[in-house]
Write an enzyme that holds these catalytic residues in place. Structure first.
Site, PDB file in Angstrom:
ATOM      1  N   THR A  48       0.934  -0.984   0.278  1.00 35.64           N
ATOM      2  CA  THR A  48      -0.519  -0.094  -0.055  1.00 35.64           C
ATOM      3  C   THR A  48       1.098   1.454  -0.013  1.00 35.64           C
ATOM      4  OG1 THR A  48      -1.855   1.110   1.109  1.00 35.64           O
ATOM      5  CG2 THR A  48      -0.767  -0.349   2.604  1.00 35.64           C
ATOM      6  N   GLU A  49       0.502   2.450  -0.759  1.00 30.07           N
ATOM      7  CA  GLU A  49       1.209   3.441  -1.249  1.00 30.07           C
ATOM      8  C   GLU A  49       1.662   4.185   0.272  1.00 30.07           C
ATOM      9  OE1 GLU A  49      -1.023   6.523  -3.907  1.00 30.07           O
ATOM     10  OE2 GLU A  49      -1.271   4.024  -3.920  1.00 30.07           O
ATOM     11  N   ASN A  50       0.767   4.262   0.826  1.00 30.91           N
ATOM     12  CA  ASN A  50       1.633   4.752   2.041  1.00 30.91           C
ATOM     13  C   ASN A  50       2.145   4.117   3.021  1.00 30.91           C
ATOM     14  OD1 ASN A  50      -0.860   3.109   3.017  1.00 30.91           O
ATOM     15  ND2 ASN A  50      -1.522   4.838   4.704  1.00 30.91           N
ATOM     16  N   HIS A  87       6.951   7.859   3.046  1.00 32.18           N
ATOM     17  CA  HIS A  87       5.865   7.676   2.021  1.00 32.18           C
ATOM     18  C   HIS A  87       6.677   7.473  -0.021  1.00 32.18           C
ATOM     19  CE1 HIS A  87       2.232   9.318   0.669  1.00 32.18           C
ATOM     20  NE2 HIS A  87       2.384   8.288  -0.125  1.00 32.18           N
TER      21      HIS A  87
END
Length: 219
Positions: A48-50, A87
């Protein structure tokens, strides 16, 4: 007569096509459902990109950790061996070609594999492309999960996108509630149809002609 499958059934269908050992990002919205249908006996690593690698399925009620969320701010679980990171490192993974598959939603997909999934261009709409551009171009395979038709009955598969593009020529395969399509040289090829649908009926709904005949029919 059944002509559509449910979101859950479609998520399960996509999950069945993800190879073992893949690093996978699931886009915001319906694509997140795919996490709930991945086989327990296969190692498929969700990103997940976070900043989480090793994301699990959605938590059961009462076991929600408010500090553990995906990029869409939905509560998620972590699997043994999960890792957290900055991030910027997450986006480096996306842009560097380290993801095998991403599953994204769409407003439109063109027959050349162009993707429009972040804005309809409506006046006053808030731009919110997020990491979709990075995923669309960085992932080795881009799967789209969407309804075939809009609520107004317009096809989301089109000759040319009329909405702002997310990526050019990036889509590998489109999974819809009516059928599955591969993006190939010359346009869309119908890979599989669901329920009582036929290729001819799908062609009428979309206004498109399809390449080849690779279909499998499922009840």
């Amino acid at each position: 007569m059944t002509t559509r499958i449910s979101r859950g059934e479609l998520a399960a269908r996509i999950a069945a096509d993800i190879p073992e050992g893949s690093y996978v990002n699931l886009g915001i919205g319906a694509p997140t459902l795919v996490a709930n249908y991945l086989p327990d006996d296969l190692e498929i690593i969700l990103h997940t990109e976070n900043g989480l690698l090793g994301m699990g399925p959605a938590p059961t009620e009462g076991l929600i950790d408010p500090d553990l969320i995906n990029a869409g701010k939905q509560p998620v679980t972590e699997l043994p061996g999960a890792a957290y990171f900055h991030h910027a490192d997450s986006f480096a993974m996306m842009r560097g070609g380290h993801l095998d598959v991403c599953v994204l939603g769409a407003f439109q997909v063109s027959q050349r594999g162009d993707l429009a999934n972040w804005s309809t261009g409506a006046p006053g709409a808030i731009p919110a492309v997020g990491g979709a551009m990075d995923l669309a171009i960085g992932a080795k395979s881009v799967y789209v999960m969407t309804d075939l038709l809009t609520k107004e009955g317009a096809s989301k598969l089109v000759e040319d996108c009329t909405y702002p593009l997310t990526g050019v020529g990036c889509v590998t395969r489109v999974y819809t509630d009516h059928a599955v399509f591969d993006v190939v040289d010359g346009g869309f090829a119908v890979r599989e149809v669901f329920g009582e649908n036929t290729v001819e009926e799908i062609s009428e709904l979309t206004g498109l002609s399809f390449v080849g005949d690779t279909t499998k029919e499922h009840g």
